[in-house]
Design a protein around this motif. Sequence first.
Motif, PDB file in Angstrom:
ATOM      1  N   LEU A 304      46.974   9.436 -21.322  1.00 26.81           N
ATOM      2  CA  LEU A 304      45.897   9.261 -22.290  1.00 26.81           C
ATOM      3  C   LEU A 304      46.330   9.413 -23.741  1.00 26.81           C
ATOM      4  CD1 LEU A 304      42.866   8.686 -22.538  1.00 26.81           C
ATOM      5  CD2 LEU A 304      42.459  11.162 -22.398  1.00 26.81           C
ATOM      6  N   SER A 305      47.324  10.228 -24.018  1.00 26.21           N
ATOM      7  CA  SER A 305      47.684  10.498 -25.413  1.00 26.21           C
ATOM      8  C   SER A 305      47.887   9.237 -26.255  1.00 26.21           C
ATOM      9  CB  SER A 305      48.924  11.392 -25.484  1.00 26.21           C
ATOM     10  OG  SER A 305      48.572  12.751 -25.284  1.00 26.21           O
ATOM     11  N   PRO A 306      48.586   8.210 -25.766  1.00 23.74           N
ATOM     12  CA  PRO A 306      48.743   6.998 -26.587  1.00 23.74           C
ATOM     13  C   PRO A 306      47.432   6.246 -26.794  1.00 23.74           C
ATOM     14  CG  PRO A 306      50.378   7.085 -24.819  1.00 23.74           C
ATOM     15  CD  PRO A 306      49.354   8.120 -24.508  1.00 23.74           C
ATOM     16  N   LYS A 307      46.444   6.513 -25.944  1.00 24.01           N
ATOM     17  CA  LYS A 307      45.184   5.780 -26.025  1.00 24.01           C
ATOM     18  C   LYS A 307      44.240   6.346 -27.092  1.00 24.01           C
ATOM     19  CE  LYS A 307      46.143   3.426 -22.149  1.00 24.01           C
ATOM     20  NZ  LYS A 307      47.437   4.007 -21.775  1.00 24.01           N
ATOM     21  N   TYR A 308      44.481   7.580 -27.534  1.00 26.65           N
ATOM     22  CA  TYR A 308      43.584   8.183 -28.523  1.00 26.65           C
ATOM     23  C   TYR A 308      43.473   7.316 -29.779  1.00 26.65           C
ATOM     24  CZ  TYR A 308      43.727  12.756 -26.062  1.00 26.65           C
ATOM     25  OH  TYR A 308      43.620  13.775 -25.154  1.00 26.65           O
ATOM     26  N   LYS A 309      44.610   6.954 -30.327  1.00 28.47           N
ATOM     27  CA  LYS A 309      44.634   6.152 -31.556  1.00 28.47           C
ATOM     28  C   LYS A 309      44.834   4.678 -31.255  1.00 28.47           C
ATOM     29  CE  LYS A 309      47.220   5.586 -35.870  1.00 28.47           C
ATOM     30  NZ  LYS A 309      48.358   6.091 -36.672  1.00 28.47           N
ATOM     31  N   ASP A 310      45.727   4.369 -30.341  1.00 31.05           N
ATOM     32  CA  ASP A 310      46.020   3.008 -29.911  1.00 31.05           C
ATOM     33  C   ASP A 310      46.331   2.120 -31.114  1.00 31.05           C
ATOM     34  OD1 ASP A 310      45.603   0.276 -28.525  1.00 31.05           O
ATOM     35  OD2 ASP A 310      45.358   1.692 -26.868  1.00 31.05           O
ATOM     36  N   ASP A 311      45.547   1.051 -31.321  1.00 28.03           N
ATOM     37  CA  ASP A 311      45.856   0.102 -32.383  1.00 28.03           C
ATOM     38  C   ASP A 311      45.057   0.334 -33.663  1.00 28.03           C
ATOM     39  OD1 ASP A 311      43.411  -0.581 -31.348  1.00 28.03           O
ATOM     40  OD2 ASP A 311      43.888  -2.672 -30.943  1.00 28.03           O
ATOM     41  N   ALA A 312      44.390   1.464 -33.774  1.00 27.83           N
ATOM     42  CA  ALA A 312      43.603   1.762 -34.969  1.00 27.83           C
ATOM     43  C   ALA A 312      44.518   2.215 -36.110  1.00 27.83           C
ATOM     44  CB  ALA A 312      42.577   2.844 -34.673  1.00 27.83           C
ATOM     45  N   ALA A 313      44.032   2.103 -37.326  1.00 31.00           N
ATOM     46  CA  ALA A 313      44.800   2.540 -38.487  1.00 31.00           C
ATOM     47  C   ALA A 313      44.971   4.049 -38.503  1.00 31.00           C
ATOM     48  CB  ALA A 313      44.120   2.072 -39.771  1.00 31.00           C
ATOM     49  N   GLN A 314      43.988   4.764 -37.968  1.00 24.51           N
ATOM     50  CA  GLN A 314      44.067   6.215 -37.879  1.00 24.51           C
ATOM     51  C   GLN A 314      43.202   6.682 -36.720  1.00 24.51           C
ATOM     52  OE1 GLN A 314      41.108   6.865 -41.623  1.00 24.51           O
ATOM     53  NE2 GLN A 314      41.921   8.739 -40.740  1.00 24.51           N
ATOM     54  N   TRP A 315      43.494   7.877 -36.213  1.00 28.78           N
ATOM     55  CA  TRP A 315      42.677   8.418 -35.131  1.00 28.78           C
ATOM     56  C   TRP A 315      41.229   8.565 -35.613  1.00 28.78           C
ATOM     57  CZ3 TRP A 315      39.477  12.631 -34.926  1.00 28.78           C
ATOM     58  CH2 TRP A 315      38.886  12.850 -33.679  1.00 28.78           C
ATOM     59  N   GLY A 316      40.306   8.219 -34.722  1.00 24.76           N
ATOM     60  CA  GLY A 316      38.888   8.424 -35.011  1.00 24.76           C
ATOM     61  C   GLY A 316      38.173   7.254 -35.622  1.00 24.76           C
ATOM     62  N   GLU A 317      38.922   6.287 -36.148  1.00 24.56           N
ATOM     63  CA  GLU A 317      38.314   5.153 -36.840  1.00 24.56           C
ATOM     64  C   GLU A 317      37.370   4.375 -35.923  1.00 24.56           C
ATOM     65  OE1 GLU A 317      40.487   2.087 -39.592  1.00 24.56           O
ATOM     66  OE2 GLU A 317      40.566   1.337 -37.532  1.00 24.56           O
ATOM     67  N   GLN A 318      36.228   3.949 -36.478  1.00 23.83           N
ATOM     68  CA  GLN A 318      35.266   3.138 -35.739  1.00 23.83           C
ATOM     69  C   GLN A 318      34.974   1.860 -36.518  1.00 23.83           C
ATOM     70  OE1 GLN A 318      32.022   5.755 -33.818  1.00 23.83           O
ATOM     71  NE2 GLN A 318      32.762   7.018 -35.512  1.00 23.83           N
ATOM     72  N   LYS A 319      34.679   0.802 -35.775  1.00 28.54           N
ATOM     73  CA  LYS A 319      34.410  -0.493 -36.395  1.00 28.54           C
ATOM     74  C   LYS A 319      32.964  -0.913 -36.133  1.00 28.54           C
ATOM     75  CE  LYS A 319      39.190  -2.075 -35.790  1.00 28.54           C
ATOM     76  NZ  LYS A 319      39.698  -0.836 -35.173  1.00 28.54           N
ATOM     77  N   SER A 320      32.356  -1.469 -37.162  1.00 30.07           N
ATOM     78  CA  SER A 320      30.959  -1.879 -37.068  1.00 30.07           C
ATOM     79  C   SER A 320      30.746  -2.916 -35.975  1.00 30.07           C
ATOM     80  CB  SER A 320      30.483  -2.438 -38.418  1.00 30.07           C
ATOM     81  OG  SER A 320      29.127  -2.820 -38.359  1.00 30.07           O
ATOM     82  N   GLU A 321      31.707  -3.838 -35.822  1.00 30.90           N
ATOM     83  CA  GLU A 321      31.512  -4.900 -34.833  1.00 30.90           C
ATOM     84  C   GLU A 321      31.490  -4.361 -33.409  1.00 30.90           C
ATOM     85  OE1 GLU A 321      35.918  -5.366 -36.238  1.00 30.90           O
ATOM     86  OE2 GLU A 321      33.971  -4.830 -37.129  1.00 30.90           O
ATOM     87  N   VAL A 322      32.196  -3.267 -33.162  1.00 31.86           N
ATOM     88  CA  VAL A 322      32.176  -2.673 -31.819  1.00 31.86           C
ATOM     89  C   VAL A 322      30.785  -2.130 -31.514  1.00 31.86           C
ATOM     90  CG1 VAL A 322      33.117  -0.843 -30.350  1.00 31.86           C
ATOM     91  CG2 VAL A 322      34.636  -2.140 -31.864  1.00 31.86           C
ATOM     92  N   TRP A 323      30.194  -1.451 -32.478  1.00 20.31           N
ATOM     93  CA  TRP A 323      28.834  -0.942 -32.289  1.00 20.31           C
ATOM     94  C   TRP A 323      27.823  -2.084 -32.170  1.00 20.31           C
ATOM     95  CZ3 TRP A 323      26.993   3.947 -31.515  1.00 20.31           C
ATOM     96  CH2 TRP A 323      27.945   4.971 -31.598  1.00 20.31           C
ATOM     97  N   LYS A 324      27.975  -3.082 -33.019  1.00 20.52           N
ATOM     98  CA  LYS A 324      27.020  -4.190 -33.020  1.00 20.52           C
ATOM     99  C   LYS A 324      27.128  -5.041 -31.764  1.00 20.52           C
ATOM    100  CE  LYS A 324      25.245  -7.817 -36.080  1.00 20.52           C
ATOM    101  NZ  LYS A 324      24.983  -8.779 -35.012  1.00 20.52           N
TER     102      LYS A 324
END
Length: 355
Positions: A304-324
Amino acid sequence: MGVKKWLTLCLACLFTLAAAGCGGNNSGGNAGGAQGTPASASPEASASAQSSPKAAVPVKVALDWTPNTNHTGLYVAKELGFYAEEGLNVDIVQPGAAGADTMVTSGEAAFGVGAQDSLTLARIQGVPLVSIAAIIQHNTSGFAAPVDRGIKSPKNFEGKTYGGWGSPVEEASMKAIMDPVGGDVKKVKQVTIGEADYFTAVKRDIDFAWIFYAWTGIEAKLRGEPLDMLYLKDYAPQLDYYTPVLTTSEKEIAENPEVVKAFLKATSKGYQYAIDHPKEAADILIKAVPDLDPKLVQASQEWLSPKYKDDAAQWGEQKSEVWKNYADWMYGLKLLDKPLEADKAFTNEFLPDGQ
């Protein structure tokens, strides 16, 4: 870990949440900070008061389930003193019958672990929850079956028995990944398995279930019970939503933004440590929760450790399109009463480098 928590800890509490509003403030507000010095105090007393360190702000974090590797960064931040460095005294608690969303909304906990799907439903019901970080960047859940059931594609669900918890979202999710490969969800037998876990249920009366691979999938491997895993995100982009996420309330953000910022700064460090040092991070979780199976924790953490951040610019980042995308899909199926105001459901502003 099964996905039946989607209802048992979240959906069943929506009306309670809506009624509760945001009650007491768990983060302590100004309590624990240095109090103002009375005007009549001597200069010596004033200097003494100013030099005294402020007491740590008490903060409660409610988990969504029993402790597991989704939560490792929290335990790391506590054990390695990252929270203390930010002036926080963090208490990590299990959700109990009420569920983390209810605890956060009522003010019993300042922060909680939730998921985009349940938070979406809560927001539609008028519950003022906000996602402040994605713990895992992509959805690691999906439908799993023992390899002897021959389920290699969503089309193979036809003629098989699915065990779940009786939510319309289950059939809708199955349909979303079956349609692109020419499958017919109406040919799937669906039963409710209650509190039975995956391993019990597939030996008893079902062929497949909805799981998170990082825990149940890894456990299956360790038990010598290999499974076929069909990840939702691989077949339906709208189902690549954030699960789990860190949540707080609109009230907490309005009244204690510095606490939210400090909490996320320390938590980000905790998850980054887990990304960089999975073995050591797993050891910290095992120490904090000695009832956990050490072999399972270590294997799960490595995956799981590599999946926390994966391809995001930083850990925790969220994108509006994912929510929408997820909310629009639910609304299109009439699983939501109205469209979601996606940009109010989450924020990146409290991440260490957030805008």
